[in-house]
Design an enzyme around this catalytic site. Sequence first.
Site, PDB file in Angstrom:
ATOM      1  N   ARG A   1      47.754  56.670  18.274  1.00 24.88           N
ATOM      2  CA  ARG A   1      47.357  58.543  17.922  1.00 24.88           C
ATOM      3  C   ARG A   1      48.543  58.977  17.769  1.00 24.88           C
ATOM      4  O   ARG A   1      48.546  60.244  17.960  1.00 24.88           O
ATOM      5  CB  ARG A   1      46.597  57.923  19.862  1.00 24.88           C
ATOM      6  CG  ARG A   1      47.810  58.115  21.032  1.00 24.88           C
ATOM      7  CD  ARG A   1      46.550  57.149  22.050  1.00 24.88           C
ATOM      8  NE  ARG A   1      48.016  57.955  23.729  1.00 24.88           N
ATOM      9  CZ  ARG A   1      48.324  56.567  23.547  1.00 24.88           C
ATOM     10  NH1 ARG A   1      47.643  55.891  22.718  1.00 24.88           N
ATOM     11  NH2 ARG A   1      49.091  56.400  25.130  1.00 24.88           N
TER      12      ARG A   1
ATOM     13  N   ALA B   1      60.466  45.995  37.160  1.00 25.40           N
ATOM     14  CA  ALA B   1      60.987  46.144  38.204  1.00 25.40           C
ATOM     15  C   ALA B   1      60.284  44.799  39.059  1.00 25.40           C
ATOM     16  O   ALA B   1      59.676  44.198  38.427  1.00 25.40           O
ATOM     17  CB  ALA B   1      60.674  47.493  38.610  1.00 25.40           C
TER      18      ALA B   1
ATOM     19  N   ALA C   1      60.753  46.829  24.711  1.00 27.95           N
ATOM     20  CA  ALA C   1      61.984  47.745  25.528  1.00 27.95           C
ATOM     21  C   ALA C   1      62.620  47.167  27.413  1.00 27.95           C
ATOM     22  O   ALA C   1      61.738  46.801  27.365  1.00 27.95           O
ATOM     23  CB  ALA C   1      61.626  49.126  25.410  1.00 27.95           C
TER      24      ALA C   1
ATOM     25  N   ASP D   1      48.520  46.104  33.184  1.00 27.81           N
ATOM     26  CA  ASP D   1      48.647  47.801  32.248  1.00 27.81           C
ATOM     27  C   ASP D   1      47.920  47.883  31.538  1.00 27.81           C
ATOM     28  O   ASP D   1      47.793  49.637  31.098  1.00 27.81           O
ATOM     29  CB  ASP D   1      49.920  47.534  31.368  1.00 27.81           C
ATOM     30  CG  ASP D   1      51.047  47.145  31.952  1.00 27.81           C
ATOM     31  OD1 ASP D   1      51.151  47.437  33.249  1.00 27.81           O
ATOM     32  OD2 ASP D   1      51.913  46.222  30.944  1.00 27.81           O
TER      33      ASP D   1
ATOM     34  N   GLU E   1      54.307  51.302 -10.438  1.00 32.00           N
ATOM     35  CA  GLU E   1      54.222  51.095 -11.989  1.00 32.00           C
ATOM     36  C   GLU E   1      53.528  52.677 -12.030  1.00 32.00           C
ATOM     37  O   GLU E   1      53.965  53.029 -13.238  1.00 32.00           O
ATOM     38  CB  GLU E   1      54.347  50.665 -12.261  1.00 32.00           C
ATOM     39  CG  GLU E   1      55.692  48.991 -12.123  1.00 32.00           C
ATOM     40  CD  GLU E   1      54.782  48.122 -10.557  1.00 32.00           C
ATOM     41  OE1 GLU E   1      55.070  46.630 -10.455  1.00 32.00           O
ATOM     42  OE2 GLU E   1      54.303  48.534 -10.048  1.00 32.00           O
TER      43      GLU E   1
END
Length: 339
Positions: A213, A169, A160, A206, A58
């Site tokens: 980034r 897999a 994902a 992982d 505002e």
Amino acid sequence: MPDPTIHDDEGGMRAALDAAGEPHRRTSPNPRVGAVVVADGRIVGYGATQPPGGAHAERVALSEAGPAAAGATLYTTLEPCDHEGRTAPCTDAIIGADVARVVVGVEDPDPEVSGRGLGRLREAGLVVDVGVLVEEVTNTLAPYLHHRRTGRPYVVLKLAATVDGRIAAPDGTSRWITGTEARLDVHRLRASCDAICVGAGTIRADDPRLDVRDADGLVVEGEDPPRRVVLGKIPAGARILPAEEHHGGLEGLLDGLGADGVIKLLVEGGADVAGRFHRAGLVDRYVVYLAPALLGGEDGRPLLSGPGAPTMADLRRGRFVAVEVLGDDLRLDLELEDR
């Protein structure tokens, strides 16, 4: 700025929503609010809430409008504050600018604000209307509204998967299911959040950085990156460091983060962590990046591990609140119905 011509209240509120969508930085713990000042059917002031310590939407819009705000209408997505915080009350600025009318998307559920801002403006003789485009405004402000009502962060679960619903897999490999555009969008999603949560198993498997980034300038120099929280023990030398460990229940995690001012939490854990949050009913929005690929069997890792609904009668349904094409992939935003 959108077309400066405004024909009605819905047009004015849509312009305020456009303003709310423009900030390229997190505003937490302040909500992402947009505001416009309209005089004689034209936008003369346009603004969005700035990062903590900066002006609220505002005040930004009124500053741009200057003297043209006198007798004008101010459209704002959230009830203006009427208390002293990092900045002075927005109600003071609105009254001082001699605005004639204020149109508000939704009332602020924060106990320090709720109804006080509206009451102060009405006491000063301004015409105040509430509830224009309330569904769209509520969706934009969902993380903030949820935090103020529950004390916990708004939880976004990111996944994902292939078209047949597999995230890895049989040998555990999962890079990369989606393409470049989807992975860049994940960085933008991270940049919009206050904290990121992942399981220790994902860190061991992982060793992700879970940074922002590639967020296309959405994080500016000097701004703190999202907090990173690992469920379990962080291995020495993990790329996610610096990060913090959590060794308790999920509800305790959310209570603690909420008390620390975390408004929006992104959960990026694997199937185990995703399944835990889902079964506990702690997910507010599911963001699924779906790739045009098939693993083609039942031995791949599913989206959510653990037991699912035992019968179709127990199936949880919801609605897709957004669908976006990202290169060859789809981003599906899903909200489940409350049960």
